[in-house]
Design a protein around this motif. Structure first.
Motif, PDB file in Angstrom:
ATOM      1  N   THR A 102       1.199  -5.587   5.933  1.00 36.43           N
ATOM      2  CA  THR A 102       2.165  -4.811   6.695  1.00 36.43           C
ATOM      3  C   THR A 102       1.548  -3.839   7.577  1.00 36.43           C
ATOM      4  O   THR A 102       1.935  -3.801   8.663  1.00 36.43           O
ATOM      5  CB  THR A 102       2.889  -3.724   5.544  1.00 36.43           C
ATOM      6  OG1 THR A 102       3.577  -4.891   4.542  1.00 36.43           O
ATOM      7  CG2 THR A 102       4.121  -3.076   6.174  1.00 36.43           C
ATOM      8  N   CYS A 103       0.560  -3.260   7.001  1.00 38.93           N
ATOM      9  CA  CYS A 103      -0.055  -2.329   8.301  1.00 38.93           C
ATOM     10  C   CYS A 103      -1.707  -2.576   8.481  1.00 38.93           C
ATOM     11  O   CYS A 103      -2.309  -1.936   9.535  1.00 38.93           O
ATOM     12  CB  CYS A 103      -0.363  -0.723   7.481  1.00 38.93           C
ATOM     13  SG  CYS A 103      -1.501  -0.637   6.082  1.00 38.93           S
ATOM     14  N   GLY A 104      -2.173  -3.698   8.075  1.00 38.45           N
ATOM     15  CA  GLY A 104      -3.280  -4.340   8.409  1.00 38.45           C
ATOM     16  C   GLY A 104      -4.670  -3.725   7.871  1.00 38.45           C
ATOM     17  O   GLY A 104      -5.967  -4.075   8.198  1.00 38.45           O
ATOM     18  N   LYS A 105      -4.450  -2.700   6.859  1.00 37.37           N
ATOM     19  CA  LYS A 105      -5.576  -2.015   6.331  1.00 37.37           C
ATOM     20  C   LYS A 105      -6.246  -2.998   5.412  1.00 37.37           C
ATOM     21  O   LYS A 105      -5.544  -3.754   4.596  1.00 37.37           O
ATOM     22  CB  LYS A 105      -4.917  -0.764   5.316  1.00 37.37           C
ATOM     23  CG  LYS A 105      -5.892   0.248   5.202  1.00 37.37           C
ATOM     24  CD  LYS A 105      -5.664   1.476   4.269  1.00 37.37           C
ATOM     25  CE  LYS A 105      -6.835   2.519   4.221  1.00 37.37           C
ATOM     26  NZ  LYS A 105      -6.278   3.666   3.512  1.00 37.37           N
ATOM     27  N   SER A 106      -7.487  -2.961   5.104  1.00 42.12           N
ATOM     28  CA  SER A 106      -8.343  -3.672   4.384  1.00 42.12           C
ATOM     29  C   SER A 106      -9.115  -3.257   3.175  1.00 42.12           C
ATOM     30  O   SER A 106      -9.392  -2.046   3.465  1.00 42.12           O
ATOM     31  CB  SER A 106      -9.330  -4.475   5.290  1.00 42.12           C
ATOM     32  OG  SER A 106     -10.260  -3.550   5.868  1.00 42.12           O
ATOM     33  N   PHE A 107      -9.422  -4.014   2.080  1.00 45.43           N
ATOM     34  CA  PHE A 107      -9.852  -3.346   1.184  1.00 45.43           C
ATOM     35  C   PHE A 107     -11.041  -4.324   0.746  1.00 45.43           C
ATOM     36  O   PHE A 107     -11.143  -5.403   0.651  1.00 45.43           O
ATOM     37  CB  PHE A 107      -8.937  -3.144  -0.124  1.00 45.43           C
ATOM     38  CG  PHE A 107      -7.708  -2.359   0.531  1.00 45.43           C
ATOM     39  CD1 PHE A 107      -8.148  -0.875   0.029  1.00 45.43           C
ATOM     40  CD2 PHE A 107      -6.770  -2.744   0.907  1.00 45.43           C
ATOM     41  CE1 PHE A 107      -6.942  -0.118   0.718  1.00 45.43           C
ATOM     42  CE2 PHE A 107      -5.618  -1.760   1.487  1.00 45.43           C
ATOM     43  CZ  PHE A 107      -5.641  -0.355   1.214  1.00 45.43           C
ATOM     44  N   ILE A 108     -11.700  -3.636  -0.353  1.00 44.38           N
ATOM     45  CA  ILE A 108     -13.053  -4.450  -0.989  1.00 44.38           C
ATOM     46  C   ILE A 108     -12.385  -5.261  -2.095  1.00 44.38           C
ATOM     47  O   ILE A 108     -12.919  -6.467  -2.368  1.00 44.38           O
ATOM     48  CB  ILE A 108     -14.040  -3.645  -1.569  1.00 44.38           C
ATOM     49  CG1 ILE A 108     -14.699  -2.716  -0.059  1.00 44.38           C
ATOM     50  CG2 ILE A 108     -15.156  -4.382  -2.023  1.00 44.38           C
ATOM     51  CD1 ILE A 108     -15.704  -1.764  -0.391  1.00 44.38           C
ATOM     52  N   ARG A 109     -11.481  -4.699  -2.998  1.00 43.54           N
ATOM     53  CA  ARG A 109     -11.049  -5.190  -4.129  1.00 43.54           C
ATOM     54  C   ARG A 109      -9.638  -5.608  -4.094  1.00 43.54           C
ATOM     55  O   ARG A 109      -8.829  -5.189  -3.330  1.00 43.54           O
ATOM     56  CB  ARG A 109     -11.289  -4.183  -5.248  1.00 43.54           C
ATOM     57  CG  ARG A 109     -12.637  -3.759  -5.482  1.00 43.54           C
ATOM     58  CD  ARG A 109     -12.615  -2.892  -6.761  1.00 43.54           C
ATOM     59  NE  ARG A 109     -14.198  -2.489  -6.873  1.00 43.54           N
ATOM     60  CZ  ARG A 109     -14.438  -1.834  -7.917  1.00 43.54           C
ATOM     61  NH1 ARG A 109     -13.635  -1.482  -9.000  1.00 43.54           N
ATOM     62  NH2 ARG A 109     -15.690  -1.310  -8.291  1.00 43.54           N
ATOM     63  N   ALA A 110      -9.072  -6.597  -4.708  1.00 46.07           N
ATOM     64  CA  ALA A 110      -7.742  -6.885  -4.588  1.00 46.07           C
ATOM     65  C   ALA A 110      -6.831  -5.852  -5.523  1.00 46.07           C
ATOM     66  O   ALA A 110      -5.692  -5.874  -5.023  1.00 46.07           O
ATOM     67  CB  ALA A 110      -7.652  -8.347  -5.551  1.00 46.07           C
ATOM     68  N   GLY A 111      -7.460  -5.284  -6.564  1.00 48.50           N
ATOM     69  CA  GLY A 111      -6.715  -4.395  -7.275  1.00 48.50           C
ATOM     70  C   GLY A 111      -6.341  -3.155  -6.332  1.00 48.50           C
ATOM     71  O   GLY A 111      -5.230  -2.692  -6.457  1.00 48.50           O
ATOM     72  N   HIS A 112      -7.335  -2.819  -5.315  1.00 46.75           N
ATOM     73  CA  HIS A 112      -7.145  -1.788  -4.520  1.00 46.75           C
ATOM     74  C   HIS A 112      -5.919  -2.065  -3.610  1.00 46.75           C
ATOM     75  O   HIS A 112      -5.186  -1.213  -3.078  1.00 46.75           O
ATOM     76  CB  HIS A 112      -8.332  -1.388  -3.695  1.00 46.75           C
ATOM     77  CG  HIS A 112      -9.521  -0.876  -4.609  1.00 46.75           C
ATOM     78  ND1 HIS A 112     -10.843  -0.616  -4.094  1.00 46.75           N
ATOM     79  CD2 HIS A 112      -9.338  -0.545  -6.010  1.00 46.75           C
ATOM     80  CE1 HIS A 112     -11.346  -0.019  -5.115  1.00 46.75           C
ATOM     81  NE2 HIS A 112     -10.705   0.052  -6.243  1.00 46.75           N
TER      82      HIS A 112
ATOM     83  N   GLY B   9     -19.931  -3.692   4.745  1.00 41.81           N
ATOM     84  CA  GLY B   9     -18.795  -3.398   5.279  1.00 41.81           C
ATOM     85  C   GLY B   9     -17.504  -4.566   5.248  1.00 41.81           C
ATOM     86  O   GLY B   9     -16.655  -4.662   5.742  1.00 41.81           O
ATOM     87  N   GLU B  10     -18.007  -5.502   4.254  1.00 44.18           N
ATOM     88  CA  GLU B  10     -16.904  -6.668   3.895  1.00 44.18           C
ATOM     89  C   GLU B  10     -15.781  -6.199   3.312  1.00 44.18           C
ATOM     90  O   GLU B  10     -15.934  -5.680   2.128  1.00 44.18           O
ATOM     91  CB  GLU B  10     -17.691  -7.890   3.347  1.00 44.18           C
ATOM     92  CG  GLU B  10     -16.937  -9.019   3.164  1.00 44.18           C
ATOM     93  CD  GLU B  10     -17.506 -10.048   2.373  1.00 44.18           C
ATOM     94  OE1 GLU B  10     -16.966 -11.044   1.964  1.00 44.18           O
ATOM     95  OE2 GLU B  10     -18.839  -9.636   1.866  1.00 44.18           O
ATOM     96  N   ARG B  11     -14.495  -6.567   3.937  1.00 47.86           N
ATOM     97  CA  ARG B  11     -13.284  -6.231   3.153  1.00 47.86           C
ATOM     98  C   ARG B  11     -12.465  -7.464   3.425  1.00 47.86           C
ATOM     99  O   ARG B  11     -11.728  -7.672   4.258  1.00 47.86           O
ATOM    100  CB  ARG B  11     -12.517  -4.812   3.879  1.00 47.86           C
ATOM    101  CG  ARG B  11     -13.486  -3.630   3.736  1.00 47.86           C
ATOM    102  CD  ARG B  11     -13.016  -2.459   4.645  1.00 47.86           C
ATOM    103  NE  ARG B  11     -13.493  -1.387   4.358  1.00 47.86           N
ATOM    104  CZ  ARG B  11     -13.419  -0.456   3.658  1.00 47.86           C
ATOM    105  NH1 ARG B  11     -12.083  -0.376   2.735  1.00 47.86           N
ATOM    106  NH2 ARG B  11     -13.931   0.655   3.290  1.00 47.86           N
ATOM    107  N   GLN B  12     -12.147  -8.109   2.380  1.00 48.63           N
ATOM    108  CA  GLN B  12     -11.566  -9.429   2.497  1.00 48.63           C
ATOM    109  C   GLN B  12     -10.275  -9.418   2.213  1.00 48.63           C
ATOM    110  O   GLN B  12      -9.609 -10.565   2.086  1.00 48.63           O
ATOM    111  CB  GLN B  12     -12.509 -10.655   1.602  1.00 48.63           C
ATOM    112  CG  GLN B  12     -12.803 -10.322   0.179  1.00 48.63           C
ATOM    113  CD  GLN B  12     -13.221 -11.221  -0.469  1.00 48.63           C
ATOM    114  OE1 GLN B  12     -14.185 -12.021   0.241  1.00 48.63           O
ATOM    115  NE2 GLN B  12     -13.377 -10.965  -1.919  1.00 48.63           N
TER     116      GLN B  12
END
Length: 673
Positions: free
Chosen positions: A59-69, A51-54
Motif C-alpha cells: 500500500t505505502c511501500g514501507k519495508s520491514f526486517i520481519r514479516a511480523g512487523h 539495511g536489508e528489508r525484504q
C-alpha cells in the motif's frame, strides 16, 4: 551415514532454538559490537547493519526486517482491530496493545524504578523514566541540537527539517510527520471531541489536551525553572522559557534570517512575508494571522470578559491583562528602567517608557508625518484627520476621540469632581485640569518659547503659541475667510456668524460665547477673585486685570501697537486689526435682518438692539436700592475688569472706547453685552 548423524543434531538444534526463544535476548553494549545468543537472532540482527528489508508493504511501500512487523503495519491501512477489551469494549489492532490497555482496569504496575520506587504498567515506560535519573539523552539532532530519549520521537523530529510528511489525510490532503498527529487530525473532520472538562464544559480531541487543560482550574504548575523559579503547567512551555536564559533560537526564517526560540513563533512570523491571514471574523470580516488574536477580537463583539479578578471583581478579555492587573494589588513592579530606576508592572510599559530616554518615535502618521512613541497615540491622532469620534455620550450625544475624553465628560453630567486642589479645595473632573489649576498657585511655567522667551505652564499652550511665530493658520472660516491657529478658535469665531451662545448663566440668564467668558461672568455673582497681587494683596476676577495692575508697581507702560497708514496707536493687537479694516473698507459683520454691514462686531451688536428694542444696560435685580450718593463713574480697576471681560469675549472691541466708558455704578458687576 551422514544423514543419520545429522538428524539428531538438527533435532537437538531445534530444541535449543525453542528454549532460546523463551529466554530474554541479552544485548550488552560493548566497544566492538553486540553479543547475541541464538543463531536466528544473529541473522535477524545482521539485517539491521546491512539495511536489508525484504518484507515490503504493497500500500505505502514501507519495508520491514520481519514479516511480523509487516503484518502489524498493515493493520494501519485496513483499520482492522480484532482484539477487544472485555471490560470497556475498546478495540485494538495488536494483542500487545490490548494487554497494555488491560493494566488500566487492573491498576497493575509491575515495573518499578530502583532509585525512586515509582511504578509503571509498561516496561518501556520504566526505561524512559530511568533516563531522568541518568539524564541520558541518546538521540541528538545534528541540525538544531535537540535531544530525545526515544528513537521514534527523534525520527519524527527529523522530518521537520526534511519537510517529510509520510502520513497524509485522505479527506483534505494535509500531511503529518507521525501517524499519531494524523489520527488526531481526523477527529476534526468527524467533529469528534470525546474528552470533556467537567468544570467548564470545554471539549478536546485527545485526552492529553484535557489533562493539560485541567491544570488551569487546579492551578497546578509541576514544571519549574531551576534558574529563576518560574513555574509552568506544561513541559513544552518550560522548554521555551529556558531558551530565554540560554539565548537559544534554533528556528530560523529562510527569507529574512530572523531566529526564534519556538517553532510556533516561526510559523507566525512567516505569515508576515506571505501576508497570509487565515483566521477571519464572521461579523466584521477582519482577518488575523493567529487564531488567538481572532478569539480576543470576537470578544469585542460579544462583550465577553471571562477573566475576573478575585479581589476587586474587575473583568478582562485576556488572561494576560488579568495577570498584569493583579500586580497592582500586590505592588509587584518587576520591570525596572536602568536609566531612571522607575519601575513598571509589565514589560510593555517599560518599553514605552524607555523611548522617552532614547527619543525614539517609531510610529508615523502617513497624512502629516507626525511621529509618536506609542502606537495608541498614533491611532488617536489619526482620528483628527478622519474626524472619527467613536465614543459617544448616551445623555447628550456628544462624541469624543478617546475613551478617556468621554469618561471626563460624563463627570460633568454626574457633577463628579474626583480631583481636588489641596491648597484651595477646588474640585476638577480631570487630572489635567487640576494640573493646570495648580500652576496658578505655584506660578510655575516650565515651558519656554525659544523665539520670544514667553513661558507657559502647559506644553499644549506653548505648542499653540509657537504657531504665532510660524504664521501657521490651517483652519479657515468658510464665510468670511478669516484663518486661525487652532480648530477651537475657528469654532468660537463661527459663533459670531451664527449668533450661537451655548453657555447660559443660571442666575441672570446672560449668555456667553465661550466657556472662559462664562466662568469669568459667574465670578460677578459669586464674588470670587482668584487672581491677587503679591505686592499689595489686591484681588481681581480676570488675569488680564491683574497683569494691567502689576504695571503700576513695575512702572511698565502698556505696549502700543501703531497703524502703518495713519500712525494711530492701540494697546491691543485686536484693536489694531479692527482699525485696519477702516482703511481697507472691510465690513465683515452683517445684520441678518436689514443687511447693513459693520466693521466691528460691537457695532453690529449695538445695531441689532435697534431691531429688538432692547435697552443696552439693565440693572441686575439684587433686591437692594441703588445708593444715589455713590459716584456714577466706574473706578479705574473696575473699568479694567470690564475692558478685559469685553475684549476676551469679543476680540473686536477697541481699547480706546472702554477707557472713557461711563455707566451707572449698579452695572459695574456685570459684563457688557
Amino acid at each position: 551415514m551422514q544423514t543419520t548423524m545429522l538428524k539428531p543434531v538438527i533435532k537437538l538444534h531445534r530444541i535449543d532454538l525453542s528454549m532460546e526463544s523463551k529466554l530474554q535476548v541479552k544485548m550488552n553494549s560493548l566497544q566492538r559490537g553486540k553479543t547475541i545468543t541464538g543463531k536466528s537472532i544473529v541473522v535477524r540482527h545482521k539485517k539491521v547493519h546491512t539495511g536489508e528489508r525484504q518484507f515490503s508493504c504493497e500500500t505505502c511501500g514501507k519495508s520491514f526486517i520481519r514479516a511480523g512487523h509487516l503484518k502489524q503495519h498493515q493493520v494501519v491501512h485496513t483499520g482492522e482491530k480484532p482484539y477487544s477489551c472485555e471490560q470497556c469494549g475498546k478495540r485494538f489492532g495488536l494483542v500487545s496493545k490490548l494487554n497494555r490497555h488491560r493494566t488500566l482496569h487492573t491498576g497493575e504496575k509491575p515495573f518499578s524504578c530502583e532509585k525512586c520506587g515509582m511504578c509503571f504498567a509498561q516496561h518501556s515506560a520504566l526505561k524512559s523514566h530511568e533516563h531522568i535519573h541518568t539524564r541520558e539523552e541518546l538521540y541528538c539532532c545534528d541540525k538544531c541540537g535537540k535531544k530525545y530519549l526515544h528513537k521514534d520521537s527523534f525520527r519524527n523530529h527529523m522530518r521537520i527539517h526534511t519537510t517529510e510528511n509520510p502520513w497524509c489525510c485522505d479527506q483534505c490532503g494535509q500531511g503529518f510527520t507521525s501517524y499519531y498527529y494524523l489520527k488526531v487530525h481526523r477527529q476534526i473532520h468527524m467533529d469528534q471531541k470525546p474528552h470533556c472538562c467537567e468544570q467548564c464544559g470545554k471539549t478536546f480531541t485527545i485526552k492529553a489536551s484535557l489533562l493539560k487543560h485541567k491544570r488551569i482550574h487546579t492551578g497546578e504548575k509541576p514544571y519549574s525553572c531551576e534558574i529563576c523559579g518560574k513555574c509552568f503547567n506544561r513541559s513544552g512551555h518550560l522548554k521555551l522559557h529556558m531558551r530565554v536564559h540560554t539565548g537559544e533560537k534554533p528556528y530560523c526564517c529562510d527569507q529574512c534570517g530572523k531566529r526564534f526560540g519556538g517553532e510556533g513563533a516561526l510559523k507566525k512570523h512567516r505569515r508576515v512575508h506571505t501576508g497570509e491571514k487565515p483566521y477571519s471574523c464572521d461579523q466584521c470580516g477582519i482577518s488575523f494571522t493567529q487564531n488567538s488574536t481572532l478569539t480576543m477580537h470576537q470578544r469585542t463583539h460579544t462583550g465577553e470578559k471571562p477573566f475576573r479578578c478575585d479581589q476587586c471583581g474587575r473583568t478582562f478579555r485576556q488572561i494576560s491583562h488579568l495577570r498584569i492587573h493583579k500586580r497592582h494589588h500586590t505592588g509587584d513592579k518587576r520591570y525596572s528602567c536602568d536609566q531612571c530606576v522607575k519601575k513598571f508592572y509589565d514589560s510593555g510599559s517599560l518599553k514605552k517608557h524607555q523611548r522617552t530616554h532614547t527619543g525614539e518615535k517609531p510610529f508615523a502618521c502617513v497624512t502629516c508625518w507626525k511621529t509618536f512613541n506609542q502606537e495608541g497615540y498614533l491611532k488617536i491622532h489619526q482620528r483628527f484627520h478622519t474626524g472619527e469620534r467613536p465614543y459617544g455620550c448616551d445623555q447628550c450625544g456628544k462624541s469624543f476621540h478617546t475613551k478617556n475624553g468621554l469618561r471626563v465628560h460624563q463627570r460633568s453630567h454626574m457633577g463628579e469632581k474626583p480631583y481636588c486642589c489641596d491648597l484651595c479645595g477646588t474640585g476638577f473632573g480631570s487630572k489635567q485640569s487640576l494640573k493646570s489649576h495648580r500652576t496658578i498657585h505655584s506660578g510655575e511655567k516650565p515651558y519656554c518659547c525659544d523665539q520670544c522667551g514667553k513661558t507657559f505652564a502647559l506644553k499644549g499652550r506653548l505648542t499653540l503659541h509657537q504657531k504665532i511665530h510660524t504664521g501657521e493658520k490651517r483652519h479657515g472660516c468658510d464665510q468670511c475667510g478669516k484663518r486661525f491657529h487652532t480648530k477651537a478658535d475657528l469654532k468660537i469665531h463661527q459663533r459670531t456668524h451664527t449668533g450661537e451662545k451655548p453657555y447660559c448663566c443660571e442666575q441672570c440668564g446672560k449668555k456667553s460665547t465661550t466657556l472662559c467668558t462664562h466662568k469669568e461672568h459667574q465670578r460677578i455673582h459669586t464674588g470670587e477673585k482668584p487672581y491677587y497681587c503679591e505686592r499689595c494683596g489686591r484681588m481681581f476676577r480676570v488675569l488680564s486685570a491683574l497683569k494691567q495692575h502689576q504695571r503700576i508697581h513695575t512702572g511698565q507702560k502698556r505696549p502700543r501697537f501703531s497703524c502703518d497708514q495713519c500712525e494711530k496707536s492701540f494697546t491691543k493687537t485686536s484693536s489694531l486689526s479692527q482699525h485696519k479694516r477702516i482703511h481697507a473698507g472691510e465690513k465683515a459683520y452683517c445684520c441678518d435682518q436689514c443687511g447693513e454691514k459693520f466693521t466691528a462686531l460691537s457695532d453690529l451688536k449695538v445695531h441689532q438692539k435697534l431691531h429688538t428694542r432692547e435697552k443696552p444696560h439693565h440693572r441686575i435685580p439684587t433686591g437692594e436700592k441703588p445708593d444715589p450718593t455713590r459716584t456714577t463713574c466706574i473706578k479705574q480697576e473696575e473699568a479694567d475688569d470690564l475692558q478685559d471681560l469685553s475684549s476676551d469675549e469679543q476680540p473686536g472691541v477697541m481699547g480706546g472706547v472702554m477707557s472713557n466708558y461711563q455707566c451707572p455704578l449698579d452695572f459695574q458687576e456685570e459684563e457688557p453685552a
